[in-house]
Design an enzyme around this catalytic site. Structure first.
Site, PDB file in Angstrom:
ATOM      1  N   MET A 111       1.077  -0.978  -0.147  1.00 44.29           N
ATOM      2  CA  MET A 111      -0.119  -0.044  -0.074  1.00 44.29           C
ATOM      3  C   MET A 111       0.803   1.609   0.081  1.00 44.29           C
ATOM      4  O   MET A 111       1.494   1.355  -0.782  1.00 44.29           O
ATOM      5  CB  MET A 111      -0.808  -0.177   1.096  1.00 44.29           C
ATOM      6  CG  MET A 111      -2.154  -1.276   0.963  1.00 44.29           C
ATOM      7  SD  MET A 111      -3.331  -0.714  -0.197  1.00 44.29           S
ATOM      8  CE  MET A 111      -4.761  -1.814  -0.250  1.00 44.29           C
ATOM      9  N   SER A 112       0.116   2.121   0.837  1.00 45.94           N
ATOM     10  CA  SER A 112       1.340   3.392   1.121  1.00 45.94           C
ATOM     11  C   SER A 112       2.412   3.538   1.145  1.00 45.94           C
ATOM     12  O   SER A 112       2.864   5.050   0.720  1.00 45.94           O
ATOM     13  CB  SER A 112       0.111   4.947   1.568  1.00 45.94           C
ATOM     14  OG  SER A 112      -0.420   5.073   0.849  1.00 45.94           O
ATOM     15  N   VAL A 113       2.726   2.843   1.286  1.00 49.35           N
ATOM     16  CA  VAL A 113       5.050   2.467   2.102  1.00 49.35           C
ATOM     17  C   VAL A 113       5.460   2.407   1.032  1.00 49.35           C
ATOM     18  O   VAL A 113       6.504   3.246   0.344  1.00 49.35           O
ATOM     19  CB  VAL A 113       5.240   0.884   2.534  1.00 49.35           C
ATOM     20  CG1 VAL A 113       7.221   0.902   2.625  1.00 49.35           C
ATOM     21  CG2 VAL A 113       3.870   0.527   3.716  1.00 49.35           C
ATOM     22  N   LYS A 115       4.948   4.626  -1.283  1.00 50.79           N
ATOM     23  CA  LYS A 115       5.334   6.505  -1.225  1.00 50.79           C
ATOM     24  C   LYS A 115       6.629   6.757  -1.241  1.00 50.79           C
ATOM     25  O   LYS A 115       7.205   7.423  -1.654  1.00 50.79           O
ATOM     26  CB  LYS A 115       4.309   6.802  -0.739  1.00 50.79           C
ATOM     27  CG  LYS A 115       2.756   6.846  -1.374  1.00 50.79           C
ATOM     28  CD  LYS A 115       2.064   7.587  -0.415  1.00 50.79           C
ATOM     29  CE  LYS A 115       0.407   8.514  -1.284  1.00 50.79           C
ATOM     30  NZ  LYS A 115      -0.486   6.635  -0.992  1.00 50.79           N
TER      31      LYS A 115
END
Ligand SMILES: NCCCCCC(=O)NCCCCCC(=O)O
Length: 392
Positions: A111-113, A115
């Site tokens: 997921m947003s890791v 980013k």
């Protein structure tokens, strides 16, 4: 919706015509030479496991090093739906946990890791002088003129300090984050949806405000678009060149792609817990990885120092970390230990504990994406493990 041009995008392979191969041309020469070896970038692809699904992976529980200080750690990992957990102190894997059915070399969605990985690639390109963080986004991607990204700087995108009409409510079908998902192939398309991620990004609007933190997943995909423009590489290739190829990973990472082949930089990366820990190791080593320098020491120091406390408006985060901030695609707790983390919904963390030179990875599958309840339990574990490391 009127399809608008989003300009030229990097070729899927050297010499490929713009936009080729498509779903209708990949089986034809010359595209088949590339496509037959890259089918997962065109069609949803299932892995045929080398592990017999009838005999799922045994659980792995190696938490002894922390058992004196945290005797209930295994139970807490179970209660927080942990799939993989790993503590890397220096170069030593001090503790590991993998639930039954999830093996150490299985990849897990970040997921947003994801980013924080994209932020690192942008950092590398800033170091090379190929991206100037003070420049407006449209200097690199003129196709974003007229959108909310017409005006803000690259640094404001990195730090998520742009006011955007984008509802990041993961469970609201009317939210922009769900339209974003549909454009990227994460959900079933609806009539009128943008054709792909690039087009979706051009549709975003705002009130022109900057300087206040607003978490918005679209920002990261804009960064990936900038990466493509300055390198001429597809984002998936740039992620490999600037990060993955250097960290001595055991396994390839994967990233989901939309129908144009654009990697979903904001949330689509999957990798093993050990390989993710290697990214954390590189950060704690001042930007240096086994394959060479990834980002400058200055970039790492800026991340570890944290961003603007004044800009931070996320009450969910500041209720847990009153001095918290967000910078360069990392969450910075501002606590006395200087903990910084990549954070993804459903319980993903790449947690840095500079005080003990340790990286903690926790990959989970919480039933809810993003509640205070789950974040509270998760942060509690990460903080308790960090403190326990002081004495180990
Ligand atoms: N729709 C594609 C993937 C989006 C992933 C979004 C995500 O993982 N967000 C992380 C939010 C972290 C919030 C942290 C906090 O408030 O404490």
């Amino acid at each position: 919706m009127n399809a608008r041009s989003t300009g030229q995008h990097p070729a899927r392979y050297p010499g490929a015509a713009a936009g080729e191969p498509t779903l209708d041309s990949w089986q034809e020469a010359p595209h088949n030479r590339w496509a037959f070896a890259r089918l997962g970038e065109l069609l949803p692809t299932a892995a045929v496991s080398r592990r017999d699904p009838a005999t799922p992976a045994e659980p792995v529980v190696r938490l002894d090093a922390l058992a004196t200080r945290l005797p209930d750690l295994e139970q807490r990992l179970e209660e927080t739906c942990t799939d993989a957990f790993l503590v890397l102190r220096g170069s030593e894997v001090l503790a590991e946990y993998y639930r039954a059915g999830f093996a150490p070399d299985d990849r897990h969605l970040l997921m947003s890791v994801s980013k924080s990985l994209c932020g690192t690639v942008v950092g590398a390109l800033i170091d090379e002088g190929r991206i100037d963080p003070a420049q407006p986004v449209t200097e690199y991607v003129p196709e974003l003129a007229g959108s909310v990204y017409d005006g803000p700087s690259v640094l404001q995108v990195l730090d998520m300090q742009i006011s955007i009409d984008y509802n990041e409510d993961y469970v609201d079908p009317a939210s922009e984050v769900q339209t974003h998902d549909r454009s990227a192939g994460w959900r079933t398309r609806r009539d009128g949806d943008p054709a792909d991620t690039y087009e979706f990004l051009t549709t975003l609007r705002g009130d022109g405000g900057t300087g206040e933190f607003q978490y918005c997943s679209a920002n990261t995909d804009v960064l990936a678009w900038i990466v493509e423009r300055v390198t001429g590489l597809r984002y998936v290739e740039a992620l490999s060149t600037y990060l993955w190829a250097n960290v001595d990973a055991d396994r390839d990472a994967t990233i989901t792609v939309d129908q144009t082949g654009f990697g979903f930089a904001n949330g689509g990366v999957s990798c093993t817990a050990r390989d993710l820990a290697r990214v954390g190791r590189m950060m704690l080593d001042g930007g240096v990885a086994p394959g060479g320098r990834v980002v400058s020491q200055g970039w790492v120091e800026s991340v570890l120092a944290g961003g603007s406390r004044e800009a931070m408006t996320d009450e969910g985060f500041t209720s847990a970390f009153p001095e918290g901030s967000y910078t360069r695609q990392w969450w910075c707790t501002g606590n006395e230990r200087g903990n910084v983390s990549g954070i993804g919904i459903h319980g993903q963390n790449l947690w840095l504990d500079p005080r003990t030179d340790s990286v903690i990875v926790k990959l989970s599958s919480w039933p809810d994406p993003d509640t205070r309840h789950w974040h509270g339990l998760q942060s509690g574990i990460l903080l308790d493990v960090s403190r326990a490391l002081d004495a180990v």
